[in-house]
Design a protein around this motif. Structure first.
Motif, PDB file in Angstrom:
ATOM      1  N   THR A  77       0.836  -1.197   0.000  1.00 16.51           N
ATOM      2  CA  THR A  77       0.000   0.000   0.000  1.00 16.51           C
ATOM      3  C   THR A  77       0.874   1.252   0.000  1.00 16.51           C
ATOM      4  O   THR A  77       2.047   1.217   0.382  1.00 16.51           O
ATOM      5  N   PHE A  78       0.280   2.369  -0.405  1.00 15.26           N
ATOM      6  CA  PHE A  78       0.940   3.669  -0.323  1.00 15.26           C
ATOM      7  C   PHE A  78       0.252   4.489   0.766  1.00 15.26           C
ATOM      8  O   PHE A  78      -0.983   4.479   0.868  1.00 15.26           O
ATOM      9  N   PRO A  79       1.001   5.224   1.591  1.00 12.40           N
ATOM     10  CA  PRO A  79       0.390   5.996   2.681  1.00 12.40           C
ATOM     11  C   PRO A  79      -0.303   7.256   2.172  1.00 12.40           C
ATOM     12  O   PRO A  79       0.223   8.369   2.270  1.00 12.40           O
ATOM     13  N   MET A  80      -1.517   7.094   1.659  1.00 14.68           N
ATOM     14  CA  MET A  80      -2.252   8.220   1.088  1.00 14.68           C
ATOM     15  C   MET A  80      -2.507   9.321   2.120  1.00 14.68           C
ATOM     16  O   MET A  80      -2.721  10.484   1.749  1.00 14.68           O
ATOM     17  N   GLU A  81      -2.485   8.965   3.394  1.00 20.85           N
ATOM     18  CA  GLU A  81      -2.726   9.967   4.428  1.00 20.85           C
ATOM     19  C   GLU A  81      -1.627  11.038   4.463  1.00 20.85           C
ATOM     20  O   GLU A  81      -1.822  12.124   5.034  1.00 20.85           O
ATOM     21  N   LEU A  82      -0.479  10.756   3.839  1.00 23.17           N
ATOM     22  CA  LEU A  82       0.618  11.723   3.808  1.00 23.17           C
ATOM     23  C   LEU A  82       0.536  12.687   2.625  1.00 23.17           C
ATOM     24  O   LEU A  82       1.305  13.652   2.563  1.00 23.17           O
ATOM     25  N   VAL A  83      -0.386  12.450   1.695  1.00 27.50           N
ATOM     26  CA  VAL A  83      -0.473  13.296   0.492  1.00 27.50           C
ATOM     27  C   VAL A  83      -0.712  14.767   0.838  1.00 27.50           C
ATOM     28  O   VAL A  83      -0.054  15.649   0.267  1.00 27.50           O
ATOM     29  N   PRO A  84      -1.633  15.108   1.768  1.00 27.95           N
ATOM     30  CA  PRO A  84      -1.786  16.530   2.107  1.00 27.95           C
ATOM     31  C   PRO A  84      -0.506  17.159   2.649  1.00 27.95           C
ATOM     32  O   PRO A  84      -0.220  18.333   2.369  1.00 27.95           O
ATOM     33  N   GLU A  85       0.267  16.393   3.406  1.00 31.06           N
ATOM     34  CA  GLU A  85       1.534  16.923   3.922  1.00 31.06           C
ATOM     35  C   GLU A  85       2.532  17.154   2.788  1.00 31.06           C
ATOM     36  O   GLU A  85       3.271  18.142   2.786  1.00 31.06           O
ATOM     37  N   MET A  86       2.560  16.238   1.823  1.00 30.12           N
ATOM     38  CA  MET A  86       3.431  16.417   0.669  1.00 30.12           C
ATOM     39  C   MET A  86       3.046  17.671  -0.105  1.00 30.12           C
ATOM     40  O   MET A  86       3.911  18.429  -0.559  1.00 30.12           O
ATOM     41  N   ALA A  87       1.742  17.898  -0.232  1.00 30.54           N
ATOM     42  CA  ALA A  87       1.268  19.103  -0.916  1.00 30.54           C
ATOM     43  C   ALA A  87       1.679  20.355  -0.149  1.00 30.54           C
ATOM     44  O   ALA A  87       2.131  21.347  -0.746  1.00 30.54           O
ATOM     45  N   ASP A  88       1.554  20.333   1.171  1.00 32.82           N
ATOM     46  CA  ASP A  88       1.929  21.490   1.990  1.00 32.82           C
ATOM     47  C   ASP A  88       3.412  21.816   1.853  1.00 32.82           C
ATOM     48  O   ASP A  88       3.820  22.974   1.975  1.00 32.82           O
ATOM     49  N   LEU A  89       4.218  20.785   1.595  1.00 31.93           N
ATOM     50  CA  LEU A  89       5.659  20.992   1.406  1.00 31.93           C
ATOM     51  C   LEU A  89       5.994  21.495   0.005  1.00 31.93           C
ATOM     52  O   LEU A  89       7.160  21.793  -0.276  1.00 31.93           O
ATOM     53  N   GLY A  90       5.006  21.579  -0.869  1.00 31.93           N
ATOM     54  CA  GLY A  90       5.246  22.070  -2.224  1.00 31.93           C
ATOM     55  C   GLY A  90       5.857  21.053  -3.158  1.00 31.93           C
ATOM     56  O   GLY A  90       6.527  21.411  -4.132  1.00 31.93           O
ATOM     57  N   LEU A  91       5.602  19.758  -2.893  1.00 32.87           N
ATOM     58  CA  LEU A  91       6.263  18.705  -3.662  1.00 32.87           C
ATOM     59  C   LEU A  91       5.620  18.449  -5.011  1.00 32.87           C
ATOM     60  O   LEU A  91       6.233  17.813  -5.876  1.00 32.87           O
ATOM     61  N   PHE A  92       4.399  18.911  -5.228  1.00 32.64           N
ATOM     62  CA  PHE A  92       3.685  18.610  -6.467  1.00 32.64           C
ATOM     63  C   PHE A  92       3.791  19.789  -7.431  1.00 32.64           C
ATOM     64  O   PHE A  92       3.391  20.909  -7.105  1.00 32.64           O
ATOM     65  N   GLY A  93       4.338  19.519  -8.619  1.00 29.75           N
ATOM     66  CA  GLY A  93       4.531  20.587  -9.602  1.00 29.75           C
ATOM     67  C   GLY A  93       5.471  21.655  -9.097  1.00 29.75           C
ATOM     68  O   GLY A  93       5.291  22.849  -9.364  1.00 29.75           O
ATOM     69  N   SER A  94       6.509  21.240  -8.389  1.00 27.68           N
ATOM     70  CA  SER A  94       7.362  22.194  -7.659  1.00 27.68           C
ATOM     71  C   SER A  94       8.091  23.187  -8.558  1.00 27.68           C
ATOM     72  O   SER A  94       8.455  24.276  -8.111  1.00 27.68           O
TER      73      SER A  94
END
Length: 388
Positions: free
Chosen positions: A48-65
């Motif tokens: 599985t992938f820890p989907m619960e961490l996706v909002p934190e990844m977004a807050d860090l600016g990791l998507f489309g950085s």
């Protein structure tokens, strides 16, 4: 005066970074240590992938950085490479999630999409509210994407898409898929939404690699897609191949993190493990192996750093990306295998990171262009002759 060197950065590449790049690397590294590493073994075992961490990844600016505007961070490409390095120090599945979202989904919308498409999709993707996947590879069209059988036919103001895609990261959790299909006017890209009738996904299981990652097959059965969902600014293989080049750039950095994680673990283990009345790291053969790992990691770091300079100065060539991806993934895979061996029997469990990285890197050396394909790209550059 001499000073003790960083065991994972013998040439002090970190000192060559600017303040913002160092801050990015350090902040992502802390997050990986504190939030991801405590979870990864469990998710690797559970597939599985820890989907619960996706909002934190977004807050860090990791998507489309690297994208300017649209709620994206607007970082340089060196910073993006360092993000990939720190994420893959955690796990290749973590870096793959961010790579697909950023380089394979948000990048083509930004580069080839209409302004309306950018406004609709990029801000929620940057926030992690919309997850994307990238549909290019097919069961019989991997290294030869031009032979894809997925087809889109014009029907009034819509397109009807039929076919399938294979080995798609994020496929079963994605809200949209960037899908490339043959048309009467060449290969074109389409944004397919998950609730469109005829679009289905199937989770691929029994993987021994990238287990902490969602991998799927995509199926299209008369999927009706409005022309407003077609990427209007590109036709032909240039579209998907430019996306892959963007992703391969990040992959050239990522495995450095995996190799560093393996080396750090073995440094700790050999210092503490006592055999024949002395610690393992007192042995010449152990020190020789450790030194060789450090040499190869340092070479990869310098190669990636130069690649980042070329990318940020807009001077990069696809052959340079191929050389870096080939060298750095091979480096990391060899080091992970060696570290697994040095850990002895304990090395086969997920209590240690080496076997997890080793298994993951078997996929990384295959996707985004196999090692052989990248060797042939470099060979073509050297000889001027295409051996594909």
């Amino acid at each position: 005066m001499s000073r003790e060197l960083d065991k994972l950065d013998l040439f002090d590449v970190n000192a060559m970074l600017n303040d913002e790049q160092r801050m990015v690397k350090e902040s992502i590294g802390r997050w990986v240590d504190e939030r991801f590493l405590p979870l990864v073994a469990e998710h690797f075992e559970a597939h599985t992938f820890p989907m619960e961490l996706v909002p934190e990844m977004a807050d860090l600016g990791l998507f489309g950085s690297t994208i300017q505007g649209y709620d994206c961070a607007g970082l340089d490409y060196m910073s993006y490479g360092l993000i990939c390095q720190e994420l893959e120090r955690g796990d290749s599945g973590l870096r793959s999630f961010a790579s697909v979202q950023s380089s394979l989904c948000m990048f083509p919308i930004d580069a080839f999409g209409s302004e309306a498409q950018k406004q609709r999709w990029l801000p929620p993707m940057a926030k992690g509210e919309v997850i994307g996947c990238f549909g290019l590879t097919e069961a019989h069209a991997g290294s030869d994407p031009a032979s894809m059988k997925t087809r889109a036919k014009k029907d009034g103001d819509d397109w009807i898409i039929n076919g399938s895609k294979m080995w798609i990261t994020n496929g079963s959790v994605a809200d949209i898929a960037i899908v490339w299909a043959q048309t009467d006017d060449g290969i074109q890209g389409f944004i397919i939404e998950k609730d469109m009738p005829g679009f289905d996904t199937e989770l691929i299981t029994r993987k021994m690699s990238l287990r902490a990652s969602v991998t799927s097959a995509l199926f299209f059965d008369d999927v009706r897609v409005p022309d407003s969902n077609r990427l209007p600014k590109v036709k032909g293989l240039k579209g998907p191949l430019s996306c892959l080049s963007n992703a391969r750039f990040g992959i050239s950095f990522g495995p450095i993190g995996a190799a560093q994680a393996c080396l750090q673990e073995v440094l700790n283990y050999t210092a503490e493990r006592v055999l024949f009345d002395r610690s393992l790291d007192c042995n010449q053969i152990i020190q020789q192996k450790l030194a060789d790992m450090a040499r190869r990691i340092t070479t990869a770091q310098l190669l990636a750093y130069r690649l980042g300079q070329l990318k940020d100065s807009n001077q990069i060539q696809p052959t340079q990306i191929s050389l870096a991806k080939w060298n750095n993934v091979r480096m990391a895979l060899d080091i992970a295998r060696e570290c697994r061996d040095m850990l002895g029997g304990a090395g086969i469990t997920t209590e240690h990171v080496a076997i997890r990285h080793m298994l993951n890197l078997e996929s990384v050396i295959t996707y985004e262009g196999t090692e052989t394909i990248h060797q042939l790209v470099v060979g073509r550059e050297l000889t001027g002759k295409n051996a594909f």
